[in-house]
Write an enzyme that holds these catalytic residues in place. Structure first.
Site, short mmCIF file in Angstrom:
data_model
loop_
_atom_site.label_atom_id
_atom_site.label_comp_id
_atom_site.label_asym_id
_atom_site.label_seq_id
_atom_site.Cartn_x
_atom_site.Cartn_y
_atom_site.Cartn_z
N ARG A 102 -17.46 56.67 -54.11
CA ARG A 102 -18.22 55.62 -53.24
C ARG A 102 -17.29 54.48 -53.81
O ARG A 102 -17.61 53.75 -54.88
CB ARG A 102 -19.55 55.67 -53.26
CG ARG A 102 -20.34 54.58 -52.49
CD ARG A 102 -21.79 54.57 -52.65
NE ARG A 102 -22.47 53.67 -51.67
CZ ARG A 102 -23.16 54.02 -50.62
NH1 ARG A 102 -23.03 55.43 -50.35
NH2 ARG A 102 -23.87 53.24 -49.97
N ASP A 223 -26.89 49.72 -37.75
CA ASP A 223 -26.57 49.66 -39.17
C ASP A 223 -26.72 47.97 -39.61
O ASP A 223 -26.83 47.44 -38.52
CB ASP A 223 -25.15 50.13 -39.41
CG ASP A 223 -24.92 50.32 -41.12
OD1 ASP A 223 -25.90 50.20 -41.86
OD2 ASP A 223 -23.95 50.30 -41.51
N ARG A 291 -29.16 64.21 -44.90
CA ARG A 291 -27.87 63.96 -45.77
C ARG A 291 -27.88 64.93 -46.84
O ARG A 291 -26.66 65.49 -47.33
CB ARG A 291 -28.27 62.69 -46.76
CG ARG A 291 -27.90 61.38 -45.59
CD ARG A 291 -26.62 61.16 -45.12
NE ARG A 291 -25.58 61.19 -46.01
CZ ARG A 291 -25.41 59.86 -46.93
NH1 ARG A 291 -25.79 58.89 -46.72
NH2 ARG A 291 -24.38 60.07 -47.78
#
Length: 306
Positions: A102, A223, A291
């Protein structure tokens, strides 16, 4: 899923239409318990950005496969002291079976992938968030029984999530509409790539009109208006993005059975209202759970256990 063994996932367009559908089918089977897989491997998590869902869902997914997880916090490893990515990649390649990263720059992922032989997974970059969209598509499929012919409207910043939604929906046969302010739209190259993937099967629309995007859509998605690293811009963006808020008034334009999605964390009262988040159309918690299932399917496939 043998075709995915040993490969990287840096962008959603790394997958073919068939591979994406097989991943979603495997994720659904893992969630239902109709399939169990074992993969006693070691996953490394190298996260340069804060994370709740991505970190925990990857860890839980790997533990469910019978594997181990090493949290490679940059602040306590040599990467914080400037060790070159090429050196770090070649060392981690000797210790790990797979590495999820990430980070900020997409090119850092590409450098890791160049120097490491193990699979490298994009767990979020400033350009894309492919693992998030695997779970998003799984949630839409669960809600409607199919992906083909459904329409998703994304409202807000044309960011990494918007980019992966464009590519993922094009691959999955989902019509995708992105509504963003004029100066905050998705990268044109990704829009064109999505249109090339979609061909004549589905529509790929980028607009500044949130109502036009929402009309008849089966999924409304939003978002945060300022992504990680842009926190100092958050307040200045509020008046620009206010027309794109997912609220009860906008929901009226969508399909009567529409679902609402958000990749989380949410700024309640900004990009989405409390009433919508907690209302009957919300699938945010199913989406967050997925997820784990989608990433379990991905890990198993890249590691050759599926």
């Amino acid at each position: 899923m043998g075709a995915l063994t040993g490969r990287d996932l840096l962008r959603l367009s790394d997958l073919s239409v068939g591979e994406l559908q097989e991943l979603l089918e495997l994720a659904a089977a893992l969630k239902s318990g109709s399939v169990t897989l074992q993969c006693q491997k070691t996953l490394g998590l190298l996260f340069y950005k804060a994370s709740t869902r991505t970190r925990v869902s990857f860890s839980a997914a790997m533990f469910r496969l019978g594997g181990q997880v090493l949290d490679l916090n940059p602040s306590v490893t040599q990467v914080s002291r400037g060790e070159p990515i090429a050196d770090t990649a070649r060392v981690l390649d000797r210790y790990l079976d797979i590495l999820a990263i990430r980070t900020f720059e997409q090119r850092d992922l590409e450098t890791f992938a160049h120097y490491a032989n193990i699979p490298i997974v994009n767990a979020l970059s400033d350009l894309e968030h492919p693992c998030q969209v695997l779970a998003d598509l799984q949630t839409i499929q669960e809600s409607f029984g199919t992906l083909a012919g459904t329409t998703l409207a994304y409202l807000g910043d044309g960011n990494n999530v918007a980019h992966s939604l464009l590519l993922g929906c094009a691959l999955a046969g989902v019509n995708v509409r992105v509504a963003s302010p004029p100066d905050y739209q998705p990268v044109p190259e990704i829009v064109e790539q999505a249109r090339a993937i979609a061909g004549d099967r589905t529509e790929v629309v980028v607009t500044t009109d949130p109502i036009a995007a929402a009309k008849g859509a089966q999924a409304l998605y939003t978002d945060v208006w300022a992504s990680m690293g842009q926190e100092d811009l958050a307040q200045s963006r509020v008046p620009i993005f206010q027309p794109y808020q997912v609220n009860e008034a906008l929901l009226e334009y969508a399909d009567s059975a529409a679902i609402v999605l958000h990749c989380l964390p949410a700024h309640r009262g900004e990009e989405i209202t409390d009433a919508v988040m907690e209302g009957p159309h919300s699938r945010l918690w199913d989406q967050a759970e997925n997820r784990m299932h989608a990433q379990q399917a991905l890990l198993a496939s890249l590691l050759g256990a599926a």
